[in-house]
Design a protein around this motif. Structure first.
Motif, PDB file in Angstrom:
ATOM      1  N   TYR A  43       0.825  -1.215   0.000  1.00  0.00           N
ATOM      2  CA  TYR A  43       0.000   0.000   0.000  1.00  0.00           C
ATOM      3  C   TYR A  43       0.861   1.268   0.000  1.00  0.00           C
ATOM      4  N   TYR A  44       1.874   1.304   0.861  1.00  0.00           N
ATOM      5  CA  TYR A  44       2.744   2.486   0.910  1.00  0.00           C
ATOM      6  C   TYR A  44       3.432   2.717  -0.441  1.00  0.00           C
ATOM      7  N   LYS A  45       3.899   1.645  -1.052  1.00  0.00           N
ATOM      8  CA  LYS A  45       4.586   1.788  -2.345  1.00  0.00           C
ATOM      9  C   LYS A  45       3.624   2.250  -3.432  1.00  0.00           C
ATOM     10  N   GLN A  46       2.380   1.762  -3.399  1.00  0.00           N
ATOM     11  CA  GLN A  46       1.388   2.227  -4.372  1.00  0.00           C
ATOM     12  C   GLN A  46       1.149   3.731  -4.203  1.00  0.00           C
ATOM     13  N   ALA A  47       1.016   4.169  -2.963  1.00  0.00           N
ATOM     14  CA  ALA A  47       0.809   5.599  -2.687  1.00  0.00           C
ATOM     15  C   ALA A  47       2.001   6.407  -3.193  1.00  0.00           C
ATOM     16  N   LEU A  48       3.203   5.901  -2.971  1.00  0.00           N
ATOM     17  CA  LEU A  48       4.415   6.592  -3.410  1.00  0.00           C
ATOM     18  C   LEU A  48       4.462   6.718  -4.930  1.00  0.00           C
ATOM     19  N   VAL A  49       4.134   5.640  -5.627  1.00  0.00           N
ATOM     20  CA  VAL A  49       4.152   5.668  -7.098  1.00  0.00           C
ATOM     21  C   VAL A  49       3.179   6.723  -7.627  1.00  0.00           C
ATOM     22  N   ILE A  50       2.009   6.789  -7.033  1.00  0.00           N
ATOM     23  CA  ILE A  50       1.021   7.785  -7.467  1.00  0.00           C
ATOM     24  C   ILE A  50       1.556   9.195  -7.254  1.00  0.00           C
ATOM     25  N   GLU A  51       2.140   9.445  -6.083  1.00  0.00           N
ATOM     26  CA  GLU A  51       2.653  10.794  -5.794  1.00  0.00           C
ATOM     27  C   GLU A  51       3.864  11.138  -6.650  1.00  0.00           C
ATOM     28  N   GLU A  52       4.683  10.153  -6.982  1.00  0.00           N
ATOM     29  CA  GLU A  52       5.802  10.413  -7.891  1.00  0.00           C
ATOM     30  C   GLU A  52       5.265  10.836  -9.251  1.00  0.00           C
ATOM     31  N   LYS A  53       4.233  10.166  -9.705  1.00  0.00           N
ATOM     32  CA  LYS A  53       3.614  10.500 -10.990  1.00  0.00           C
ATOM     33  C   LYS A  53       2.983  11.888 -10.947  1.00  0.00           C
ATOM     34  N   ARG A  54       2.333  12.199  -9.823  1.00  0.00           N
ATOM     35  CA  ARG A  54       1.672  13.506  -9.664  1.00  0.00           C
ATOM     36  C   ARG A  54       2.669  14.637  -9.407  1.00  0.00           C
ATOM     37  N   GLY A  55       3.850  14.299  -8.915  1.00  0.00           N
ATOM     38  CA  GLY A  55       4.830  15.329  -8.569  1.00  0.00           C
ATOM     39  C   GLY A  55       4.623  15.920  -7.183  1.00  0.00           C
ATOM     40  N   GLY A  56       3.846  15.257  -6.336  1.00  0.00           N
ATOM     41  CA  GLY A  56       3.582  15.727  -4.974  1.00  0.00           C
ATOM     42  C   GLY A  56       4.729  15.381  -4.042  1.00  0.00           C
ATOM     43  N   LYS A  57       5.736  16.240  -4.017  1.00  0.00           N
ATOM     44  CA  LYS A  57       6.968  15.921  -3.292  1.00  0.00           C
ATOM     45  C   LYS A  57       6.788  15.823  -1.783  1.00  0.00           C
ATOM     46  N   ALA A  58       6.004  16.696  -1.190  1.00  0.00           N
ATOM     47  CA  ALA A  58       5.816  16.642   0.270  1.00  0.00           C
ATOM     48  C   ALA A  58       5.153  15.327   0.668  1.00  0.00           C
ATOM     49  N   MET A  59       4.172  14.902  -0.094  1.00  0.00           N
ATOM     50  CA  MET A  59       3.503  13.641   0.230  1.00  0.00           C
ATOM     51  C   MET A  59       4.441  12.458  -0.029  1.00  0.00           C
ATOM     52  N   GLN A  60       5.300  12.579  -1.026  1.00  0.00           N
ATOM     53  CA  GLN A  60       6.281  11.521  -1.258  1.00  0.00           C
ATOM     54  C   GLN A  60       7.150  11.334  -0.023  1.00  0.00           C
ATOM     55  N   VAL A  61       7.548  12.458   0.590  1.00  0.00           N
ATOM     56  CA  VAL A  61       8.391  12.390   1.788  1.00  0.00           C
ATOM     57  C   VAL A  61       7.654  11.638   2.896  1.00  0.00           C
ATOM     58  N   ALA A  62       6.379  11.929   3.062  1.00  0.00           N
ATOM     59  CA  ALA A  62       5.599  11.247   4.096  1.00  0.00           C
ATOM     60  C   ALA A  62       5.532   9.744   3.827  1.00  0.00           C
ATOM     61  N   TYR A  63       5.315   9.369   2.578  1.00  0.00           N
ATOM     62  CA  TYR A  63       5.213   7.953   2.244  1.00  0.00           C
ATOM     63  C   TYR A  63       6.568   7.260   2.358  1.00  0.00           C
ATOM     64  N   LEU A  64       7.638   7.959   1.995  1.00  0.00           N
ATOM     65  CA  LEU A  64       8.984   7.411   2.178  1.00  0.00           C
ATOM     66  C   LEU A  64       9.274   7.185   3.662  1.00  0.00           C
TER      67      LEU A  64
END
Length: 156
Positions: free
Chosen positions: A43-64
């Motif tokens: 689930y975390y990796k799926q969320a990260l992939v979506i945010e990487e695609k969207r360019g949502g860097k702050a949310m990427q940090v949270a998921y990382l």
């Protein structure tokens, strides 16, 4: 969990990727608390992939960070280090001090687990300084981490 799955299906149907990623992250948290680590990671990796695609860097940090926390909980410090290092670089890029502190704290915990207490202490102190300035809710945890590292490093 069932309600989150239903909500996820709705957001996917609506093609609302931001909300989809948030729900996936929430599901990661639920399954992690249940001890279902493989599902949580998925689930975390799926969320990260979506945010990487969207360019949502702050949310990427949270998921990382969540992936780092999960790896530490699974006693995989090398993997956790990679997640936290990626998160720290991205947090510094976006200038979010709260996220910088979280990544620094995570890296300090990795170093603690590896027995590198004197290397961990400066990271923990830097995270604590940021959290004190921001009056962050993780303040008590960071203070405990710093004190624990001081004891283990023989610096009390």
């Amino acid at each position: 969990e069932r309600l989150s799955q239903e909500t996820l299906a709705i957001y996917r149907e609506l093609k609302d990727e931001e909300c989809e990623a948030i729900i996936l992250n929430d599901l990661g948290g639920v399954t992690q608390k249940q001890g279902q680590y493989d599902r949580a990671e998925f689930y975390y990796k799926q969320a990260l992939v979506i945010e990487e695609k969207r360019g949502g860097k702050a949310m990427q940090v949270a998921y990382l960070g969540n992936l780092g926390n999960l790896a530490l909980e699974r006693d995989h410090p090398t993997e956790a280090r990679l997640w936290y290092e990626r998160g720290l670089a991205l947090a510094q890029e976006v200038g979010r001090q709260d996220l910088v502190a979280h990544a620094q704290s995570g890296l300090a915990r990795v170093l603690e687990k590896e027995g590198h207490y004197t290397e961990a202490l400066p990271l923990a102190l830097a995270a604590l300084k940021i959290q004190e300035r921001l009056r962050n809710k993780g303040l008590d945890f960071s203070r405990q981490l710093v004190e624990r590292l001081r004891r283990k490093a023989g610096m009390e």
